[in-house]
Scaffold this motif. Sequence first.
Motif, short mmCIF file in Angstrom:
data_model
loop_
_atom_site.label_atom_id
_atom_site.label_comp_id
_atom_site.label_asym_id
_atom_site.label_seq_id
_atom_site.Cartn_x
_atom_site.Cartn_y
_atom_site.Cartn_z
N GLN A 216 16.70 40.18 70.55
CA GLN A 216 17.15 39.92 69.06
C GLN A 216 18.67 40.26 69.45
O GLN A 216 19.52 39.52 68.62
CB GLN A 216 16.74 40.80 68.01
N ALA A 217 18.88 41.09 70.17
CA ALA A 217 20.41 41.52 70.58
C ALA A 217 21.11 40.43 71.41
O ALA A 217 22.22 40.02 71.04
CB ALA A 217 20.58 42.78 71.35
N LEU A 218 20.32 39.77 72.14
CA LEU A 218 20.74 38.74 73.06
C LEU A 218 20.96 37.41 72.27
O LEU A 218 22.01 36.64 72.35
CB LEU A 218 19.61 38.33 74.15
N LEU A 219 20.17 37.18 71.17
CA LEU A 219 19.87 35.66 70.45
C LEU A 219 20.07 36.15 69.04
O LEU A 219 18.87 36.22 68.31
CB LEU A 219 18.81 35.30 70.47
N PRO A 220 21.19 36.87 68.49
CA PRO A 220 21.01 37.19 66.94
C PRO A 220 20.35 36.29 65.90
O PRO A 220 19.99 36.60 64.86
CB PRO A 220 22.74 37.51 66.65
N ASN A 221 20.49 34.90 66.47
CA ASN A 221 20.05 33.80 65.45
C ASN A 221 18.77 33.45 65.70
O ASN A 221 17.97 32.66 64.76
CB ASN A 221 20.99 32.44 65.25
N ALA A 222 18.05 34.25 66.68
CA ALA A 222 16.56 33.70 67.07
C ALA A 222 15.75 34.50 66.00
O ALA A 222 16.09 35.47 65.40
CB ALA A 222 16.11 34.12 68.41
N LYS A 223 14.50 33.88 65.86
CA LYS A 223 13.54 34.61 65.11
C LYS A 223 12.48 35.09 65.95
O LYS A 223 11.56 34.19 66.64
CB LYS A 223 13.00 33.67 64.03
N PHE A 224 12.02 36.30 65.82
CA PHE A 224 10.85 36.89 66.77
C PHE A 224 9.89 37.40 65.76
O PHE A 224 9.86 38.25 64.84
CB PHE A 224 11.38 37.83 67.71
#
Length: 227
Positions: A216-224
């Motif tokens: 999430q830190a690498l990809l703030p806009n991603a959803k996990f």
Amino acid sequence: MAENLKIAQPSLVLLHGWGLNSGVWQGVTALLPAAYTLITPDLPGFGASRTFPASYSLEQVVAQLATQIPDNSDVCGWSLGGLLAIALAKHYPHKVARLGLCAASPCFLAAQDWPGMQAKVLQQFAAALSDNIAQTIQRFLAIQAMGSEHARADIQHLRQTIAAYPLPEPAAVQGALRLLAEQDLRSWLSTLSQPVRGCFGRLDSLVPVAVVPKLQALLPNAKFTVV
């Protein structure tokens, strides 16, 4: 004339994990919407794909896969398939419209700042492969099902779905294991322009859930999602 035009269905590509083949998606494909054209290639040297690069380098493996993937596909990879999906999105961005990661990481080996598999686990797999590929893959399936309330049934189901295909080529299995041990694609993942979604297992021992906040830190806009 416009009424006769057909809108092409979007393609959904599912990439399986290490040691297995496309049969592993059997239980999933029946649940997917018919709106997609489903593509489940075998990774080079696995399942029905008996041709593979001798060096089994990341670049060559991804190049071979790219020939099987239509432009603007949604690509979802499980485990090793996720690592390859990241590389596809980086080097063949026209192939990957959206990226999905299922129990996958850009860096599978644990580091001081990154949760992952211990080096000794991969070393044990590498040593066991030279003795008995089939037995090593069965052990891998058992690890996948650890923590499940229905572990025995889960393992049996996975065995049945992959049994319709031949065992993978030994050199491909070893080469793919090296990819898991050596590749660190975190810098690539952080620069992708495609939307990214991920699904992870709370009890997964190979891709620990602790990797999710790092992603999430690498990809703030991603959803996990953690299940």
